[in-house]
Design an enzyme around this catalytic site. Sequence first.
Site, PDB file in Angstrom:
ATOM      1  N   ARG A 112       0.837  -1.278  -0.110  1.00 53.40           N
ATOM      2  CA  ARG A 112       0.064  -0.017   0.004  1.00 53.40           C
ATOM      3  C   ARG A 112       0.818   1.106  -0.183  1.00 53.40           C
ATOM      4  O   ARG A 112       0.443   2.349  -0.205  1.00 53.40           O
ATOM      5  CB  ARG A 112      -0.784  -0.081   1.271  1.00 53.40           C
ATOM      6  N   TRP A 125       2.924   6.194   1.509  1.00 53.98           N
ATOM      7  CA  TRP A 125       3.213   6.395   0.120  1.00 53.98           C
ATOM      8  C   TRP A 125       2.809   7.968   0.181  1.00 53.98           C
ATOM      9  O   TRP A 125       1.478   8.304   0.279  1.00 53.98           O
ATOM     10  CB  TRP A 125       2.257   5.852  -0.849  1.00 53.98           C
ATOM     11  N   ASN A 185      -4.074   7.312   6.995  1.00 56.32           N
ATOM     12  CA  ASN A 185      -4.415   6.810   5.652  1.00 56.32           C
ATOM     13  C   ASN A 185      -5.267   7.668   4.949  1.00 56.32           C
ATOM     14  O   ASN A 185      -6.669   7.556   5.468  1.00 56.32           O
ATOM     15  CB  ASN A 185      -4.500   5.428   5.309  1.00 56.32           C
ATOM     16  N   GLY A 186      -5.214   8.628   3.897  1.00 55.70           N
ATOM     17  CA  GLY A 186      -6.000   9.611   3.315  1.00 55.70           C
ATOM     18  C   GLY A 186      -5.530  11.028   3.037  1.00 55.70           C
ATOM     19  O   GLY A 186      -4.351  11.168   3.166  1.00 55.70           O
ATOM     20  N   LYS A 198       1.757  -2.903 -18.295  1.00 58.76           N
ATOM     21  CA  LYS A 198       2.703  -3.951 -17.584  1.00 58.76           C
ATOM     22  C   LYS A 198       3.815  -3.966 -17.579  1.00 58.76           C
ATOM     23  O   LYS A 198       4.720  -3.922 -16.968  1.00 58.76           O
ATOM     24  CB  LYS A 198       1.840  -5.598 -18.107  1.00 58.76           C
ATOM     25  N   GLU A 213       5.082  -0.174 -16.075  1.00 56.14           N
ATOM     26  CA  GLU A 213       4.820  -0.123 -14.770  1.00 56.14           C
ATOM     27  C   GLU A 213       6.060  -0.804 -13.821  1.00 56.14           C
ATOM     28  O   GLU A 213       6.035  -0.332 -12.742  1.00 56.14           O
ATOM     29  CB  GLU A 213       3.612  -0.069 -14.265  1.00 56.14           C
ATOM     30  N   HIS A 226      -0.314   8.220 -38.095  1.00 57.73           N
ATOM     31  CA  HIS A 226      -0.815   9.513 -37.992  1.00 57.73           C
ATOM     32  C   HIS A 226       0.183  10.339 -37.121  1.00 57.73           C
ATOM     33  O   HIS A 226      -0.112  11.260 -36.294  1.00 57.73           O
ATOM     34  CB  HIS A 226      -2.201   9.537 -37.542  1.00 57.73           C
ATOM     35  N   LYS A 229      -0.569   0.021  -4.530  1.00 57.11           N
ATOM     36  CA  LYS A 229      -1.505  -1.052  -4.858  1.00 57.11           C
ATOM     37  C   LYS A 229      -2.839  -0.199  -5.046  1.00 57.11           C
ATOM     38  O   LYS A 229      -3.479  -0.511  -5.807  1.00 57.11           O
ATOM     39  CB  LYS A 229      -1.611  -2.042  -4.087  1.00 57.11           C
TER      40      LYS A 229
HETATM   41  C1  AGP Z   1      -2.552  -1.873 -12.519  1.00 49.61           C
HETATM   42  O1  AGP Z   1      -1.240  -2.814 -12.912  1.00 49.61           O
HETATM   43  C2  AGP Z   1      -1.944  -0.756 -11.692  1.00 49.61           C
HETATM   44  N1  AGP Z   1      -1.496  -1.080 -10.386  1.00 49.61           N
HETATM   45  C3  AGP Z   1      -2.990   0.223 -11.747  1.00 49.61           C
HETATM   46  O2  AGP Z   1      -3.209   0.880 -13.035  1.00 49.61           O
HETATM   47  C4  AGP Z   1      -4.437   0.005 -11.103  1.00 49.61           C
HETATM   48  O3  AGP Z   1      -5.027  -0.699 -12.224  1.00 49.61           O
HETATM   49  C5  AGP Z   1      -5.516   1.224 -10.985  1.00 49.61           C
HETATM   50  O4  AGP Z   1      -4.756   2.084 -10.030  1.00 49.61           O
HETATM   51  C6  AGP Z   1      -6.686   0.732 -10.757  1.00 49.61           C
HETATM   52  O5  AGP Z   1      -6.860   0.446  -9.340  1.00 49.61           O
HETATM   53  P1  AGP Z   1      -8.274  -0.616  -8.953  1.00 49.61           P
HETATM   54  O6  AGP Z   1      -8.627  -1.514  -9.938  1.00 49.61           O
HETATM   55  O7  AGP Z   1      -7.784  -0.970  -7.759  1.00 49.61           O
HETATM   56  O8  AGP Z   1      -9.223   0.701  -8.986  1.00 49.61           O
END
Ligand code: AGP
Length: 608
Positions: A27, A75, A101-102, A485, A488, A504, A603
């Site tokens: 997280r 984070w 958190n928030g 994929k 990231e 284009h 995540k």
């Molecule tokens: C996907 O590999 C990423 N970690 C990210 O794009 C993720 O899909 C996006 O943040 C959406 O998250 P969620 O599905 O938990 O809403």
Amino acid sequence: MCGIVGYIGTEQAAPIILDGLARLEYRGYDSAGIAVYNGQDIQITKSVGRLKVLEELTHGGATMPGCIGIGHTRWATHGAPSQVNAHPHFNKEITVAVVHNGIIENYIQLRNRLSKRGYEFVSETDTEVVAHMLDYYYTGDPLETIAKVLHRIEGSYALGVIFASHPDELFAARKDSPLIVGQKENGCFIASDVPAILRYTRKVYYMENQEIVRLKKDSLNFYNFDEEEISKESVTIEWDANAAEKGGYEHFMLKEMYEQPKTVTDTLLPRFKDNKIEIEELGMTDEEMKEIKKIHIVACGSAYHAGMTGKYVLEGLARIPVEIDLASEFRYRNPILEEGAMVMVISQSGETADTLAALRESQERGFKVLGIVNVVGSSIAREADNVMYTWAGPEIAVATTKAYSAQLIALYLLAMKFAEVRGTVSAEVLEEMKEDLKKLPDQIEMLLNNKERIQRFANRYIGAKDVFFIGRGIDYAISLEGSLKLKEISYIHSEAYAAGELKHGTISLIEEGTLVTAVATQQDLFAKTVSNIVEVKARGAFVLAVTNEGNTEIEKAADYVIYLPQTNSYFTNSLAIIPLQLFGYYVAVGKGCDVDKPRNLAKSVTVE
Ligand code: AGP
């Protein structure tokens, strides 16, 4: 997207908190901290970097004796990753400590107000405001104090709080950010997510918005923000404890890729009753399904890419117009939602702030929202009018794989159900499609087990600077996900393009040796995509093609070909994504990247 953990009981708190934080590092992991009441006062240790720095600093918690404490893995949102910005935050006398958190939306006004009253701030964070407000409004009664503060802060929060004056009580509160409470004999826990406490207890309470909880070592009391006591039901977590562990794989991401056959099966089978597709959780009658005039799909990241596939499949099978939006755009563009429209939000975590906001925006406009969600009890799951779970189990790796694949299955099932009810696809074709769906898990497994070719190919590209993914129609949708994929987790720049769009402008970037991955699974578009391959080849590209078994003529154009087993043309994304996931994974591993916790990412993006 931070992780919080708290414990109060008869055991030493620090080791339990550190262990819980380690299971929440997905997280956020740029800094961490822990506060423990040691019998005399609140002791706080904070560190920058991964959690193991904090573990080493505290000798696994041994330097912080005490049976009540709170911890945090961060984070950064407000203030760079640093020791002073790490949580827990505290008041000057260190008589109260808080983890959060928030986002406190009105922290600047509150900070100014407190500064005028002589409070000094040491960090750049929004959270420090809460610590000083708890000091300022302290009445001697922690619950009353917390309620006073919560009535004055705006934004999203899961808070853990300890007071030196009340060392036998731990408090927590929730608004918009996830928070759970765990209970076992002689001890109670708070955490942002279940994996943090699963090894200690399976008895969990999901905190709802605007709830406060008082934890003692052998009791729990829940309250609303008006300090009225409320009763809550606990749930028993059925997850296999190992589900939150790596299970022998090098990375969570690889483990979760290999779980895809199971997550596809687990998402599929509960919706097949006597070979009929039944989606009770959709909460719609056949008549209501017939009356749908438009579907808005709203999501972020990979969930958005799944939605892109959903658009092609829903429009193709059910002939319902589908509009797809990035949630961060949808919520601010004053979207036009017409009568007869339905909104679908897709989210693995069920906590993505933008997606949750889009859900609320739709509901405020009087539209029902279907949530396609993976995390049971998550905010989106609880606030959506109807929820279709993806049953992928806990997904720990930041880069989604199994949850994405499960989202595709959910969308196929919805499209087929709508098509069946609306009569846009014959019963005979639907029967064939059901058989194709049931073959997907084995076909995915076969592709996963033949990973060596893609692994060898990936090793040739760990030094790549730019990689392009192209495709048409559904193949464009999967190109978006394949590109994400790769970039990231390997940090290699990559772009996905509709194959017909490359010329284009972007084709000017193709140089000698540039890798272009061309996905060509749609027979009616195959020749067109092959001509796009020829176009990029003419400019020096090296082309990896992903296509269906039997399309061997593609070898005249492409340099390297991955063949997929035959399936219905609407389902090919479920197969094409496997070599693309493996490609990104092995490039990242080859580069020595931290596959499960890529830099700058978390995540669950619970802030906008
Ligand atoms: C996907 O590999 C990423 N970690 C990210 O794009 C993720 O899909 C996006 O943040 C959406 O998250 P969620 O599905 O938990 O809403």
